[in-house]
Design a protein around this motif. Structure first.
Motif, PDB file in Angstrom:
ATOM      1  N   GLN A   3      -2.660  12.756  -4.360  1.00 51.33           N
ATOM      2  CA  GLN A   3      -1.593  12.633  -3.357  1.00 51.33           C
ATOM      3  C   GLN A   3      -0.462  11.788  -3.949  1.00 51.33           C
ATOM      4  O   GLN A   3      -0.733  10.728  -4.517  1.00 51.33           O
ATOM      5  CB  GLN A   3      -2.090  11.947  -2.083  1.00 51.33           C
ATOM      6  CG  GLN A   3      -3.056  12.757  -1.239  1.00 51.33           C
ATOM      7  CD  GLN A   3      -4.487  12.537  -1.644  1.00 51.33           C
ATOM      8  OE1 GLN A   3      -4.863  11.455  -2.079  1.00 51.33           O
ATOM      9  NE2 GLN A   3      -5.325  13.564  -1.516  1.00 51.33           N
ATOM     10  N   ARG A   5       3.181  10.089  -2.857  1.00 46.74           N
ATOM     11  CA  ARG A   5       3.977   9.781  -1.661  1.00 46.74           C
ATOM     12  C   ARG A   5       5.260   9.038  -2.034  1.00 46.74           C
ATOM     13  O   ARG A   5       5.194   7.896  -2.493  1.00 46.74           O
ATOM     14  CB  ARG A   5       3.167   8.903  -0.684  1.00 46.74           C
ATOM     15  CG  ARG A   5       1.931   9.565  -0.109  1.00 46.74           C
ATOM     16  CD  ARG A   5       2.304  10.585   0.976  1.00 46.74           C
ATOM     17  NE  ARG A   5       1.110  11.300   1.420  1.00 46.74           N
ATOM     18  CZ  ARG A   5       0.681  12.438   0.890  1.00 46.74           C
ATOM     19  NH1 ARG A   5       1.342  13.001  -0.108  1.00 46.74           N
ATOM     20  NH2 ARG A   5      -0.412  13.047   1.346  1.00 46.74           N
ATOM     21  N   THR A  49      -2.017   6.213 -15.144  1.00 41.30           N
ATOM     22  CA  THR A  49      -2.030   4.728 -15.096  1.00 41.30           C
ATOM     23  C   THR A  49      -1.318   4.092 -16.287  1.00 41.30           C
ATOM     24  O   THR A  49      -1.613   2.956 -16.655  1.00 41.30           O
ATOM     25  CB  THR A  49      -3.453   4.141 -14.990  1.00 41.30           C
ATOM     26  OG1 THR A  49      -4.105   4.307 -16.265  1.00 41.30           O
ATOM     27  CG2 THR A  49      -4.284   4.765 -13.905  1.00 41.30           C
ATOM     28  N   LYS A  57       3.718   5.620  -3.772  1.00 38.81           N
ATOM     29  CA  LYS A  57       2.290   5.534  -4.108  1.00 38.81           C
ATOM     30  C   LYS A  57       1.798   6.841  -4.698  1.00 38.81           C
ATOM     31  O   LYS A  57       2.306   7.915  -4.364  1.00 38.81           O
ATOM     32  CB  LYS A  57       1.463   5.260  -2.832  1.00 38.81           C
ATOM     33  CG  LYS A  57       1.815   3.968  -2.101  1.00 38.81           C
ATOM     34  CD  LYS A  57       1.021   2.826  -2.645  1.00 38.81           C
ATOM     35  CE  LYS A  57       1.342   1.537  -1.889  1.00 38.81           C
ATOM     36  NZ  LYS A  57       0.800   0.362  -2.554  1.00 38.81           N
ATOM     37  N   TYR A  59      -2.121   8.616  -5.570  1.00 34.15           N
ATOM     38  CA  TYR A  59      -3.571   8.469  -5.435  1.00 34.15           C
ATOM     39  C   TYR A  59      -4.280   9.562  -6.215  1.00 34.15           C
ATOM     40  O   TYR A  59      -3.873  10.714  -6.192  1.00 34.15           O
ATOM     41  CB  TYR A  59      -3.997   8.583  -3.972  1.00 34.15           C
ATOM     42  CG  TYR A  59      -3.326   7.590  -3.047  1.00 34.15           C
ATOM     43  CD1 TYR A  59      -3.931   6.371  -2.753  1.00 34.15           C
ATOM     44  CD2 TYR A  59      -2.098   7.882  -2.465  1.00 34.15           C
ATOM     45  CE1 TYR A  59      -3.315   5.462  -1.904  1.00 34.15           C
ATOM     46  CE2 TYR A  59      -1.475   6.985  -1.617  1.00 34.15           C
ATOM     47  CZ  TYR A  59      -2.089   5.774  -1.344  1.00 34.15           C
ATOM     48  OH  TYR A  59      -1.483   4.876  -0.509  1.00 34.15           O
ATOM     49  N   TYR A  63      -8.055   6.817  -4.978  1.00 33.40           N
ATOM     50  CA  TYR A  63      -7.717   5.506  -5.550  1.00 33.40           C
ATOM     51  C   TYR A  63      -6.230   5.443  -5.875  1.00 33.40           C
ATOM     52  O   TYR A  63      -5.694   6.359  -6.530  1.00 33.40           O
ATOM     53  CB  TYR A  63      -8.520   5.229  -6.825  1.00 33.40           C
ATOM     54  CG  TYR A  63      -9.994   5.100  -6.593  1.00 33.40           C
ATOM     55  CD1 TYR A  63     -10.526   3.967  -5.989  1.00 33.40           C
ATOM     56  CD2 TYR A  63     -10.865   6.118  -6.988  1.00 33.40           C
ATOM     57  CE1 TYR A  63     -11.888   3.846  -5.773  1.00 33.40           C
ATOM     58  CE2 TYR A  63     -12.224   6.003  -6.777  1.00 33.40           C
ATOM     59  CZ  TYR A  63     -12.736   4.874  -6.167  1.00 33.40           C
ATOM     60  OH  TYR A  63     -14.073   4.759  -5.959  1.00 33.40           O
ATOM     61  N   GLU A  64      -5.611   4.360  -5.437  1.00 37.74           N
ATOM     62  CA  GLU A  64      -4.194   4.169  -5.725  1.00 37.74           C
ATOM     63  C   GLU A  64      -4.065   3.760  -7.195  1.00 37.74           C
ATOM     64  O   GLU A  64      -4.794   2.875  -7.662  1.00 37.74           O
ATOM     65  CB  GLU A  64      -3.633   3.085  -4.796  1.00 37.74           C
ATOM     66  CG  GLU A  64      -2.145   3.201  -4.528  1.00 37.74           C
ATOM     67  CD  GLU A  64      -1.295   2.579  -5.611  1.00 37.74           C
ATOM     68  OE1 GLU A  64      -0.388   3.259  -6.114  1.00 37.74           O
ATOM     69  OE2 GLU A  64      -1.564   1.430  -5.983  1.00 37.74           O
ATOM     70  N   THR A  66      -1.938   2.145  -9.151  1.00 41.30           N
ATOM     71  CA  THR A  66      -1.538   0.824  -9.653  1.00 41.30           C
ATOM     72  C   THR A  66      -2.524  -0.280  -9.265  1.00 41.30           C
ATOM     73  O   THR A  66      -2.671  -1.248  -9.992  1.00 41.30           O
ATOM     74  CB  THR A  66      -0.125   0.426  -9.158  1.00 41.30           C
ATOM     75  OG1 THR A  66      -0.136   0.486  -7.739  1.00 41.30           O
ATOM     76  CG2 THR A  66       0.930   1.335  -9.706  1.00 41.30           C
ATOM     77  N   SER A  67      -3.196  -0.107  -8.148  1.00 38.17           N
ATOM     78  CA  SER A  67      -4.129  -1.166  -7.731  1.00 38.17           C
ATOM     79  C   SER A  67      -5.556  -0.912  -8.232  1.00 38.17           C
ATOM     80  O   SER A  67      -6.348  -1.842  -8.330  1.00 38.17           O
ATOM     81  CB  SER A  67      -4.130  -1.323  -6.206  1.00 38.17           C
ATOM     82  OG  SER A  67      -4.423  -0.095  -5.601  1.00 38.17           O
TER      83      SER A  67
ATOM     84  N   GLU B 296      -8.089   4.925   0.867  1.00 31.11           N
ATOM     85  CA  GLU B 296      -7.277   3.872   1.460  1.00 31.11           C
ATOM     86  C   GLU B 296      -5.877   4.341   1.843  1.00 31.11           C
ATOM     87  O   GLU B 296      -5.164   3.678   2.560  1.00 31.11           O
ATOM     88  CB  GLU B 296      -7.153   2.684   0.508  1.00 31.11           C
ATOM     89  CG  GLU B 296      -6.409   3.035  -0.760  1.00 31.11           C
ATOM     90  CD  GLU B 296      -6.274   1.841  -1.672  1.00 31.11           C
ATOM     91  OE1 GLU B 296      -5.149   1.571  -2.088  1.00 31.11           O
ATOM     92  OE2 GLU B 296      -7.269   1.186  -1.945  1.00 31.11           O
ATOM     93  N   GLN B 297      -5.516   5.492   1.294  1.00 32.08           N
ATOM     94  CA  GLN B 297      -4.166   5.976   1.611  1.00 32.08           C
ATOM     95  C   GLN B 297      -4.053   6.434   3.036  1.00 32.08           C
ATOM     96  O   GLN B 297      -2.994   6.650   3.528  1.00 32.08           O
ATOM     97  CB  GLN B 297      -3.777   7.115   0.653  1.00 32.08           C
ATOM     98  CG  GLN B 297      -4.446   8.429   0.873  1.00 32.08           C
ATOM     99  CD  GLN B 297      -5.804   8.543   0.220  1.00 32.08           C
ATOM    100  OE1 GLN B 297      -6.456   7.559  -0.061  1.00 32.08           O
ATOM    101  NE2 GLN B 297      -6.270   9.747   0.024  1.00 32.08           N
TER     102      GLN B 297
END
Lengths: 308, 297
Positions: A3, A5, A49, A57, A59, A63-64, A66-67, B296-297
Motif C-alpha cells: 500500500q 499512501r 527501505t 507512507k 507498507y 509493515y511501514e 521507515t519504521s 498498522e496502516q
C-alpha cells in the motif's frame, strides 16, 4: 500486499514523487511504466527501505517501510536497475554470501543454491567467476540472489535494461515462472510491450504523478474510447476527407499517402454506418480498418501533456 | 549455538576471501616485509660495525627506530586499506543490495573494519621475526615489546575506524582516502602542535601576570601523550611525556595514569565513537524502536 499512501519525495527543490497513492494485491505482477526520471526508481527504493520518503507512507506486508525496515527486508527481494557483483567470487559463492547475509544456515544454503541456479538457467556456470559471466547472465544471477531467502515480494527495477533480445526473452520466461509461483512482483520498464505480456496491472507514472493505473485490458478499453480508423481509397481522397470532416463522429482527419487516417469517437454500429455511407456515396474504398494501439501508443497518449 | 551464529559475520568472511584472492595481497606483504627487513638489517649492520661488536644502548635505539618506522607504516597503510571499504561498495553498486539484506548496519561496519584491520595485523605480526632479531641483542624489556604490539593494535583500531567513518560519509573512494590521510596526519601532528601552542600561551599568560614559577598545566603533556609518536617514545621512557604525576596541582585522574593507558583509553573511546557514527550514518532508513505490528496502516 503493498500500500502506498500520498508518497512524496523531494531532492532539494526537485519533487520526484508528488503524492503517489496505489495498492498492489498479493500475487499480482505489477508493471511500473514511465519515462526516465518519472519517479519509478525512487518509489522502488522507498519500498526497498533504501530511501526515506519526505512524507506519506508505504507498507509492505502490513509493515511501514521507515519504521519497520527489518521486517520489510525479510519480505522483499530487490534488484536495482544497476548493480555490481563481486568479481572474485564464483556464482555459487556469490549466492552463498547473500544467503549467509539472510542468516540462512549453511546446510540449507547448499540445498537452495543449486535450485536457484537451475531456475535462472545458470547451473552450468556454478563454479564460474562472476567476472566471466555475460551481462544477461549477471542479471539472472542477480535475480537468483534476490530470491535466495524466498521473499514474498520481488522489486525489480528495469531488469531488462541493457540486455540483448535473447537475454530478455530468457528473463521474461523466468519471471513468468515466478508469477506462477505466486510471488508479488513489481517490475519497472520502459519496454512497454514486454510489460503488457507479463503484467496483470500496470501503473503509469509521469513526473512523480500516477497518471494511469489498472488492469492492462481495462487501460486498453479506456484508450479505445478514442479509436483510429485507417481507410485506403483508390481515388477521390480529398473529397472523401471533406465528407469525413462533416461527420460528427469524426474528430480528426489526416492523409498518409493513399490512406486517410481518421479519429473516430463512436461505437461499432456507428463504424458500420460510416463505412456504408462512404461506399453508398461512391467513394472507392479499397481497405477499411481500425488501427490497433499498442502499449507504446497508450503510454504516449496517457502521458501527453503531463508536465507541459 | 545461537551466540556463535550471532558472532558469525558473512561480510568479514567474504572480505577475507576477496582480499586474499587478488594478486595485490601477496605483493603488499612482500613490499612491507622487504622495506622493514632491509631497513632493520641495514641498521643492524651499521650499528654493529659490520657484525664485529654491539652496544646494548644502541640496540635499544634500533628497536625504537624499528618500532617508530612500523608505526609510520601503519599510519601510511591503514587509511588506504579502510577508506574504501564502504565507498568502494557504493561505487561497485553492491552497497544498496547489502543494505536490503538481513545484515545489520553494525555487523556490516564491524565486518568491513575487522577485515581491513586483520590484514594489517597480519602484516604487523609477520614482522615479529624482525623484532626477534633485534630483541636478541638486548636493551629492551619483554614488557616494552608487549606494549609496542599493544600500541600498534590500538593505533590500527582507531585509524581504521576513522577510515571507515570517512568512507561511510564520503561517496568517492579517492576523496575518502585523501581525507582519511589528512585526518590521520592531523592527529599525528596536530596534537603536539596544539600542546605546544597551549604551553606557549600559558607561558605568555604567566609572563603577563609576572608569575616566575614554570608553567604547571597538565594539558600540554596530556595532548602529547595522545600523540602517536610521543606516546610510542614514552614506552621506551623517552620523549616529552614521562611522568604526569610530577605536576604539583595534578589532582586529576589522568595525572596518575601511565601515559600508555591514557593513549589506549583516549583512542579506544575515539574508536567506539567513530564506529557508532559510521553505523548510524550507513543506515538509509532508521527503524523506530517499537514493536512491529502488522496491519498498522
Amino acid at each position: 500486499m503493498i500500500q502506498i499512501r500520498n508518497l512524496q519525495k523531494s531532492y532539494g527543490k526537485m519533487q520526484a514523487l508528488k503524492g503517489l497513492t496505489m495498492d498492489i494485491e498479493k500475487g499480482t505482477v505489477f508493471g511500473f511504466v514511465g519515462p526516465n526520471g518519472a519517479g519509478k526508481s525512487t518509489t522502488m527504493s522507498i519500498l526497498a527501505t533504501l530511501l526515506a520518503p519526505t512524507s506519506g507512507k508505504a507498507y509492505v506486508g502490513g509493515y511501514e517501510v521507515t519504521s519497520h525496515p527489518k521486517e520489510v527486508r525479510k519480505l522483499i527481494g530487490y534488484m536495482p536497475d544497476f548493480f555490481g557483483v563481486y568479481d572474485n567470487l564464483t556464482a555459487e559463492e556469490y549466492l552463498d554470501f547473500y544467503g549467509a547475509n539472510y542468516d540462512i544456515p549453511a546446510a540449507e544454503r547448499k540445498q537452495i543454491i543449486p535450485q536457484l541456479l537451475d531456475l535462472v538457467n545458470l547451473s552450468h556456470k556454478r563454479d564460474a567467476y562472476v567476472d566471466s559471466l555475460s551481462r544477461g547472465m549477471k542479471q539472472r544471477l542477480g535475480l537468483a540472489r534476490s530470491l535466495v531467502h524466498n521473499p514474498e515480494v520481488l522489486i525489480l527495477d528495469e531488469p531488462a535494461s541493457g540486455l540483448d533480445p535473447r537475454a530478455r526473452i530468457e528473463l521474461r520466461e523466468i519471471l513468468k515462472e515466478l508469477r506462477d509461483m505466486g510471488k508479488t512482483i513489481i517490475i519497472s520498464s520502459h519496454i512497454l510491450p514486454e510489460l503488457a505480456e507479463m503484467c496483470d496491472v500496470i501503473g503509469v507514472i509521469e513526473e512523480g504523478n500516477l497518471v494511469a493505473f489498472g488492469r492492462v485490458d481495462e487501460i486498453y478499453a479506456k484508450m479505445q474510447e478514442q479509436r483510429v480508423l485507417r481507410i485506403r481509397l483508390t481515388g477521390q481522397l480529398e473529397e472523401a476527407m471533406t465528407r469525413l470532416r462533416e461527420m460528427p463522429v469524426i474528430t480528426s482527419v489526416t492523409r498518409e499517402g493513399s490512406w486517410v487516417v481518421a479519429g473516430f469517437a463512436g461505437n461499432d454500429e456507428q463504424q458500420v454506418e460510416l463505412l456504408r455511407e462512404l461506399t453508398t456515396a461512391g467513394y472507392p474504398v479499397a481497405a477499411f480498418n481500425e488501427a490497433v494501439g499498442d502499449l507504446e501508443d497508450i503510454f504516449l497518449e496517457i502521458t501527453k501533456g503531463v508536465g507541459s | 549455538m545461537n551466540v556463535l551464529r550471532r558472532l558469525r559475520n558473512p561480510v568479514l568472511f567474504n572480505e577475507w576471501k576477496l582480499r586474499m584472492r587478488t594478486n595485490r595481497a601477496p605483493w603488499i606483504i612482500l613490499f612491507y616485509l622487504l622495506v622493514l627487513g632491509t631497513m632493520t638489517l641495514l641498521a643492524i649492520f651499521f650499528m654493529t660495525n659490520g657484525g664485529s661488536y654491539y652496544k646494548p644502548g644502541e640496540t635499544r635505539e634500533l628497536f625504537m627506530m624499528l618500532s617508530i618506522f612500523q608505526l609510520g607504516m601503519i599510519g601510511f597503510l591503514v587509511p588506504g586499506l579502510t577508506a574504501g571499504v564502504i565507498s568502494g561498495e557504493r561505487e561497485r553498486q553492491t552497497l544498496s543490495i547489502l543494505l536490503t539484506t538481513n545484515i545489520s548496519a553494525t555487523r556490516l561496519i564491524l565486518g568491513k573494519w575487522l577485515a581491513s584491520l586483520s590484514f594489517m595485523m597480519f602484516l604487523v605480526f609477520a614482522t615479529i621475526p624482525l623484532y626477534a632479531i633485534v630483541f636478541l641483542y638486548g636493551g629492551v624489556s619483554p614488557l616494552q615489546l608487549i606494549k609496542v604490539f599493544g600500541f600498534y593494535v590500538v593505533t590500527m583500531l582507531v585509524v581504521g575506524s576513522i577510515g571507515v567513518l570517512i568512507s561511510t560519509l564520503i561517496k568517492r573512494t579517492g576523496i575518502a582516502t585523501v581525507v582519511s590521510y589528512a585526518v590521520v596526519f592531523g592527529v599525528a601532528i596536530g596534537t603536539s602542535v596544539l600542546a605546544e601552542i597551549i604551553r606557549q600561551f600559558i607561558r605568555y599568560q604567566n609572563r603577563m601576570n609576572q608569575v616566575t614559577s614554570p608553567p604547571n598545566s597538565i594539558w600540554p603533556d596530556l595532548l602529547h601523550s595522545i600523540n602517536p609518536v610521543f606516546a610510542m617514545l614514552n614506552i621506551f621512557e623517552e620523549g616529552p611525556v614521562q611522568d604526569l604525576s610530577s605536576f604539583t596541582n595534578a589532582q586529576s585522574f589522568w595525572a596518575n595514569v601511565d601515559p600508555f593507558w591514557n593513549y589506549c583509553l583516549f583512542y579506544g573511546g575515539l574508536t567506539v565513537v567513530c564506529l557508532l557514527l559510521a553505523i548510524y550514518f550507513i543506515q538509509p532508513v532508521r527503524g523506530r524502536k517499537r514493536k512491529a505490528s502488522a496491519g498498522e496502516q
